[in-house]
Scaffold this active site. Structure first.
Site, PDB file in Angstrom:
ATOM      1  N   SER A 124       0.837  -1.195   0.000  1.00  0.00           N
ATOM      2  CA  SER A 124       0.000   0.000   0.000  1.00  0.00           C
ATOM      3  C   SER A 124       0.871   1.243   0.000  1.00  0.00           C
ATOM      4  O   SER A 124       1.972   1.251   0.569  1.00  0.00           O
ATOM      5  CB  SER A 124      -0.862  -0.022   1.265  1.00  0.00           C
ATOM      6  OG  SER A 124      -1.403   1.255   1.511  1.00  0.00           O
ATOM      7  N   TYR A 148      -1.922  -1.254  10.773  1.00  0.00           N
ATOM      8  CA  TYR A 148      -2.178  -1.824   9.448  1.00  0.00           C
ATOM      9  C   TYR A 148      -1.023  -1.510   8.500  1.00  0.00           C
ATOM     10  O   TYR A 148      -0.461  -2.387   7.850  1.00  0.00           O
ATOM     11  CB  TYR A 148      -3.501  -1.281   8.877  1.00  0.00           C
ATOM     12  CG  TYR A 148      -3.549  -1.340   7.375  1.00  0.00           C
ATOM     13  CD1 TYR A 148      -3.728  -2.561   6.727  1.00  0.00           C
ATOM     14  CD2 TYR A 148      -3.365  -0.186   6.603  1.00  0.00           C
ATOM     15  CE1 TYR A 148      -3.726  -2.612   5.341  1.00  0.00           C
ATOM     16  CE2 TYR A 148      -3.363  -0.242   5.229  1.00  0.00           C
ATOM     17  CZ  TYR A 148      -3.544  -1.451   4.603  1.00  0.00           C
ATOM     18  OH  TYR A 148      -3.531  -1.517   3.240  1.00  0.00           O
ATOM     19  N   LYS A 152       2.304  -3.799   6.511  1.00  0.00           N
ATOM     20  CA  LYS A 152       2.746  -3.771   5.103  1.00  0.00           C
ATOM     21  C   LYS A 152       4.253  -3.516   5.034  1.00  0.00           C
ATOM     22  O   LYS A 152       4.961  -4.178   4.275  1.00  0.00           O
ATOM     23  CB  LYS A 152       1.985  -2.697   4.319  1.00  0.00           C
ATOM     24  CG  LYS A 152       0.492  -2.950   4.191  1.00  0.00           C
ATOM     25  CD  LYS A 152       0.182  -4.213   3.416  1.00  0.00           C
ATOM     26  CE  LYS A 152      -1.302  -4.445   3.233  1.00  0.00           C
ATOM     27  NZ  LYS A 152      -1.616  -5.773   2.656  1.00  0.00           N
TER      28      LYS A 152
HETATM   29  N1  UFG Z   1     -12.851  11.062   3.311  1.00  0.00           N
HETATM   30  C1  UFG Z   1     -13.887  11.906   3.636  1.00  0.00           C
HETATM   31  N2  UFG Z   1     -15.039  11.365   4.104  1.00  0.00           N
HETATM   32  C2  UFG Z   1     -15.226  10.014   4.267  1.00  0.00           C
HETATM   33  C3  UFG Z   1     -14.150   9.141   3.914  1.00  0.00           C
HETATM   34  C4  UFG Z   1     -12.968   9.716   3.451  1.00  0.00           C
HETATM   35  O1  UFG Z   1     -13.762  13.137   3.538  1.00  0.00           O
HETATM   36  O2  UFG Z   1     -16.292   9.585   4.695  1.00  0.00           O
HETATM   37  C5  UFG Z   1     -11.600  11.644   2.771  1.00  0.00           C
HETATM   38  C6  UFG Z   1     -10.404  11.330   3.644  1.00  0.00           C
HETATM   39  O3  UFG Z   1     -10.269  12.280   4.666  1.00  0.00           O
HETATM   40  C7  UFG Z   1      -9.284  11.394   2.601  1.00  0.00           C
HETATM   41  C8  UFG Z   1      -9.959  10.933   1.296  1.00  0.00           C
HETATM   42  O4  UFG Z   1     -11.347  11.068   1.523  1.00  0.00           O
HETATM   43  O5  UFG Z   1      -8.888  12.715   2.448  1.00  0.00           O
HETATM   44  C9  UFG Z   1      -9.663   9.498   0.979  1.00  0.00           C
HETATM   45  O6  UFG Z   1      -9.928   8.705   2.119  1.00  0.00           O
HETATM   46  P1  UFG Z   1      -9.959   7.114   2.068  1.00  0.00           P
HETATM   47  O7  UFG Z   1     -10.230   6.639   3.452  1.00  0.00           O
HETATM   48  O8  UFG Z   1     -10.850   6.668   0.979  1.00  0.00           O
HETATM   49  O9  UFG Z   1      -8.478   6.754   1.599  1.00  0.00           O
HETATM   50  P2  UFG Z   1      -7.079   6.992   2.336  1.00  0.00           P
HETATM   51  O10 UFG Z   1      -6.200   7.637   1.324  1.00  0.00           O
HETATM   52  O11 UFG Z   1      -7.207   7.675   3.627  1.00  0.00           O
HETATM   53  O12 UFG Z   1      -6.681   5.503   2.690  1.00  0.00           O
HETATM   54  C10 UFG Z   1      -6.271   4.652   1.663  1.00  0.00           C
HETATM   55  C11 UFG Z   1      -6.539   3.201   2.010  1.00  0.00           C
HETATM   56  C12 UFG Z   1      -5.687   2.759   3.152  1.00  0.00           C
HETATM   57  C13 UFG Z   1      -4.278   3.133   2.949  1.00  0.00           C
HETATM   58  C14 UFG Z   1      -4.161   4.600   2.643  1.00  0.00           C
HETATM   59  C15 UFG Z   1      -2.770   5.058   2.366  1.00  0.00           C
HETATM   60  O13 UFG Z   1      -7.879   3.012   2.350  1.00  0.00           O
HETATM   61  O14 UFG Z   1      -5.759   1.354   3.244  1.00  0.00           O
HETATM   62  O15 UFG Z   1      -4.940   4.879   1.482  1.00  0.00           O
HETATM   63  O16 UFG Z   1      -2.282   4.385   1.261  1.00  0.00           O
HETATM   64  F1  UFG Z   1      -3.570   2.875   4.078  1.00  0.00           F
END
Ligand code: UFG
Length: 349
Positions: A124, A148, A152
């Site tokens: 990841s 998590y 990785k």
């Molecule tokens: N977000 C919102 N509202 C929500 C969900 C997410 O505003 O209800 C925002 C988050 O703050 C972030 C963006 O949308 O700015 C993306 O969030 P995600 O949770 O979809 O994705 P992330 O980049 O935070 O996480 C992903 C994977 C993880 C991994 C991470 C880093 O889900 O497994 O990328 O690689 F660890």
């Protein structure tokens, strides 16, 4: 090749099963169904037009893993199985370390005992911690901010250590950015249990009427519109990346093509688009693709979120001849087709 896909009933795993079969491989799935639905198996069989052998057990069970390798012959393993929720990993660190590490040990032992030498591992972008993007595979890894992510980082290191003493092993570590979208048929897709942690499934559930509005975590970041930017990649592009990585391992290219220097049989590739999209832009794209309103509200920041993240995806393009091609509009259109046909995911079946 005869390929064992661990976690093949999961979101990325299921799409990769379809891509592997389309590329001419024979696929066998092992999945505990702890975080996936058995319904996906029938959907996959309809898509691939043949029966899909599935073994339902957890790879942390070393005896069952050994039995599987003793009773079948695999040329390669694509290892998706694992726990993957960032927040949950903070609450349940032992479960995360135990499950993600032990399943990998169990697999590696069985592979070594039975002469299976090719492994593709799901890593990841979280391994880049809070470094500034774009991320390159050869940059030093900062410690990830949650258990998590640390599993990785640890598994990547374990694979390099094992490959260093086993010159038959060929490993591809694939660092995923933000996988979204669904198979264009709309029959398989992402089906998170409970409240989605990730943005796209949450937005999709708002569009389909299961939830009122999206809480946008933070509108005061130093980005163009104040919301976080991510490198969203269509799950079909991601699946194609696995097929390309496997083909590369089979060709066993010489050491100098690897970024890993000494552990030359371990290749690490980012799978991303090299572009980033803000939360608000995703919401707009999804509203347009679905023709449904997606109400949202800007709330406080989520702990641990980085303002922006995107891949330098040039190494995979150079070495694998692979490139993500689908746009955010296509990602939203395909995610919507899946969500509209299956408002409650596989629970509808
Ligand atoms: N977000 C919102 N509202 C929500 C969900 C997410 O505003 O209800 C925002 C988050 O703050 C972030 C963006 O949308 O700015 C993306 O969030 P995600 O949770 O979809 O994705 P992330 O980049 O935070 O996480 C992903 C994977 C993880 C991994 C991470 C880093 O889900 O497994 O990328 O690689 F660890």
């Amino acid at each position: 090749m005869r390929v064992l896909v661990s976690g093949g009933a999961g979101y990325i795993g299921s799409h990769t099963v379809v891509a592997l079969v389309a590329a001419g491989h024979e696929v066998v799935v092992v999945d505990s169904f702890a975080n996936s639905s058995p319904v996906v198996v029938g959907r996959l069989e309809a898509l691939i037009g043949r029966e899909l052998p599935v073994h339902a057990f957890d790879l942390t069970d070393k005896d069952k893993t050994e039995q599987l390798f003793a009773s079948d012959r695999f040329d390669a393993v694509v290892h998706f199985a694992g726990l993957k929720a960032v927040g949950e990993s903070v609450e349940q660190p032992l479960e995360y370390y135990e499950n993600n590490l032990e399943s990998t040990f169990s697999l590696l032992r069985a592979m070594r005992r039975h002469g299976c030498t090719l492994l593709v591992f799901s890593s990841s972008a979280t391994v880049y911690g809070d470094a500034e993007p774009p991320y390159r595979e050869d940059q030093a890894l900062l410690s990830s901010s949650n258990p998590y992510g640390r599993t990785k980082v640890m598994i990547e290191q374990i694979l390099r250590d094992v490959a260093a003493i086993d010159d038959t092993l060929q490993v591809a570590i694939l660092r995923y950015f933000n996988p979204v979208g669904a198979h264009p048929s709309g029959t398989i897709g992402e089906d998170p249990q409970g409240t989605p942690n990730n943005l796209l499934p949450y937005v999709a559930q708002v569009a389909v009427g299961r939830r009122d509005r999206v809480a946008v975590f933070g509108g005061d970041y130093d980005t163009a519109d104040g919301t976080c930017e991510r490198d969203y990649i269509h799950v079909e592009d991601l699946a194609a990346g696995h097929v390309a990585a496997l083909a590369h391992l089979r060709r066993a290219l010489p050491a100098e093509s690897s970024v890993d220097g000494k552990g030359a049989r371990v290749h690490t590739w980012n799978l991303g688009t090299g572009r980033s999209t803000s939360v608000l832009a995703v919401i707009r794209a999804f509203a347009a693709a679905s023709g449904r309103p997606v109400p949202f509200e800007i709330v406080g920041r989520r702990a641990g979120d980085m303002p922006r993240s995107w891949a330098d995806a040039s190494l995979a393009e150079r070495e694998l001849g692979w490139r993500a091609t689908k746009t955010i509009d296509e990602m939203c259109a395909d995610a919507w087709r899946w969500q509209a046909a299956n408002p409650f995911g596989y629970g509808d079946a």
